[in-house]
Design an enzyme around this catalytic site. Structure first.
Site, PDB file in Angstrom:
ATOM      1  N   TYR A 296      99.968-101.721 -55.032  1.00  0.00           N
ATOM      2  CA  TYR A 296      99.073-103.063 -54.611  1.00  0.00           C
ATOM      3  C   TYR A 296      97.753-102.866 -55.035  1.00  0.00           C
ATOM      4  CZ  TYR A 296     103.203-105.329 -52.631  1.00  0.00           C
ATOM      5  OH  TYR A 296     104.394-106.134 -52.554  1.00  0.00           O
TER       6      TYR A 296
ATOM      7  N   ASP B 229     130.662 -91.568 -51.142  1.00  0.00           N
ATOM      8  CA  ASP B 229     131.567 -92.759 -51.860  1.00  0.00           C
ATOM      9  C   ASP B 229     132.253 -91.854 -53.011  1.00  0.00           C
ATOM     10  OD1 ASP B 229     130.972 -94.479 -49.977  1.00  0.00           O
ATOM     11  OD2 ASP B 229     129.767 -95.791 -51.244  1.00  0.00           O
TER      12      ASP B 229
ATOM     13  N   GLU C 270     126.046 -90.149 -47.100  1.00  0.00           N
ATOM     14  CA  GLU C 270     125.576 -91.001 -48.431  1.00  0.00           C
ATOM     15  C   GLU C 270     124.794 -92.444 -47.485  1.00  0.00           C
ATOM     16  OE1 GLU C 270     126.913 -94.028 -51.875  1.00  0.00           O
ATOM     17  OE2 GLU C 270     127.965 -92.481 -51.393  1.00  0.00           O
TER      18      GLU C 270
END
Length: 376
Positions: free
Chosen positions: A122, A263, A215
């Site tokens: 920014y 996963d 995870e």
């Protein structure tokens, strides 16, 4: 760390490139030298716009360093250079971004401040919108400056943003603060600070035998009451602060096994590999964020416990990640074999599918899996 690197690697030191952790005064000196060298060439009898030589961060310049006396491995970059030049159209903006980023970092260091990459974006968006229209340019240019000055991003005053949390049998104490018992932090756990300097100074004690890297989120069923363990998560793709803290724990508690639960899909394996080896983009600092993590689950042997209705078809993005992993030299053979099974099956499964067997099943699953740890 330097002694450890010299004693445990196959590659000799002259082949390796590292970004050092340096005090602010040294970093400012390196920036000043870069400016003086630029002006010297510009004001010489044959003036020219000098190029900026930096370590090449492309995949072709990456290698995997394997420990000689340990199981540790990490990605590193060899001493192959690329350049940023004002005279080539395709690198003109990159060249200017590097100088603007060094100017901003110099200002941060003079003021003895630290900023996140988002805060830096920014700031640069306001002062140089043509050069930094998105976060991508900021992230890439920070790594260009790291590759040019050979110092860590933290040394530049850039602080890691963190989504990570830790829970379980771990006592933490920040300097001049009270001890935090991570068993009492609730399901959200102890929020990991993005200040790597603070993480470096943490005092840690534990009676755990395992560190489980989860995870997505910390388990709410207090697995650490059943198994003496620490739970840590980055809630998705691992951020630097979470990786740094895990690496610190691996050095502080070298006898504790680190086990990953992700996963069963290519993205999950990519997350595990980032914890294990680091990343090419961070190749100059990879050894600070890598640890010897083993893939506990989900594995193909676990699929029988998952209802057929819970499997999800692989998407094109999954196949793209799988292709990238397969072509990489970092992936060990048994992981490549499992990845091939994923692709051939055309489906994937998430950790949450285990809750089909009850909300207390995760603890039973982990207890059963850890007896197989020496074989994975």
């Amino acid at each position: 760390m330097a002694d450890l690197r010299r004693s445990t690697v196959f590659f000799t030191e002259q082949h390796l490139s590292y970004a050092d952790i340096l005090p602010p005064l040294e970093v400012r000196s390196r920036i000043e030298v870069a400016v003086l060298n630029f002006l010297k060439v510009l004001n010489s009898s044959t003036p020219a716009i000098s190029i900026l030589p930096m370590i090449n961060r492309k995949k072709s310049n990456s290698r995997v360093n394997h420990g000689l006396l340990t199981e540790d491995s990490w990605i590193f970059l060899s001493r192959s250079f690329c350049t940023r030049s004002l005279m080539r159209e395709n690198t003109t903006k990159s060249f200017m971004r590097v100088w603007k980023m060094m100017e901003m970092c110099y200002e941060i260091l003079v003021k003895e401040k630290r900023v996140t990459q988002r805060e830096l974006f920014y700031k640069l968006l306001c002062v140089s919108p043509d050069y930094f229209p998105s976060q991508v340019q900021v992230n890439q240019t920070i790594q260009d400056v790291v590759a040019l000055l050979r110092c860590s991003r933290f040394s530049l005053g850039v602080m890691a943003s963190s989504r990570g949390a830790v829970a379980g049998r771990l006592l933490l104490q920040e300097p001049d603060q009270e001890i935090v018992d991570c068993t009492t932090c609730g399901s959200s756990g102890y929020a990991i600070s993005g200040d790597l300097n603070l993480l470096e100074k943490l005092t840690m004690k534990t009676d755990a035998r395992y560190i489980f890297v989860i995870e997505k989120r910390l388990a709410e069923d207090r697995v650490f009451n059943q198994i003496p363990c620490i739970l840590i998560t980055a809630k998705g793709y691992p951020d630097l602060a979470t990786r740094f803290l895990l690496h610190r724990m691996s050095r502080t508690f070298p006898d504790i096994k680190i086990l990953g639960l992700v996963d069963w899909n290519p993205a999950g394996l990519a997350i595990l590999c980032t914890f294990k080896y680091g990343s090419i983009g961070m190749g100059l600092e990879a050894y600070r964020y890598a640890c010897n993590i083993k893939w506990l689950g989900l594995r193909k042997d676990d699929l029988a416990a998952i209802p057929e209705e819970s499997f999800i078809p692989l998407k094109p993005k999954d196949l793209q990640i799988a292709k990238s992993l397969t072509s990489s030299e970092i992936l060990q053979d048994n992981y490549k074999e499992e990845l091939a099974v994923m692709v051939q099956s055309g489906k994937k499964a998430e950790i949450e599918a285990l809750y089909f067997h009850g909300y207390d099943f995760l603890g039973k699953y982990l207890a059963n899996k850890i007896v197989q740890v020496d074989y994975i």
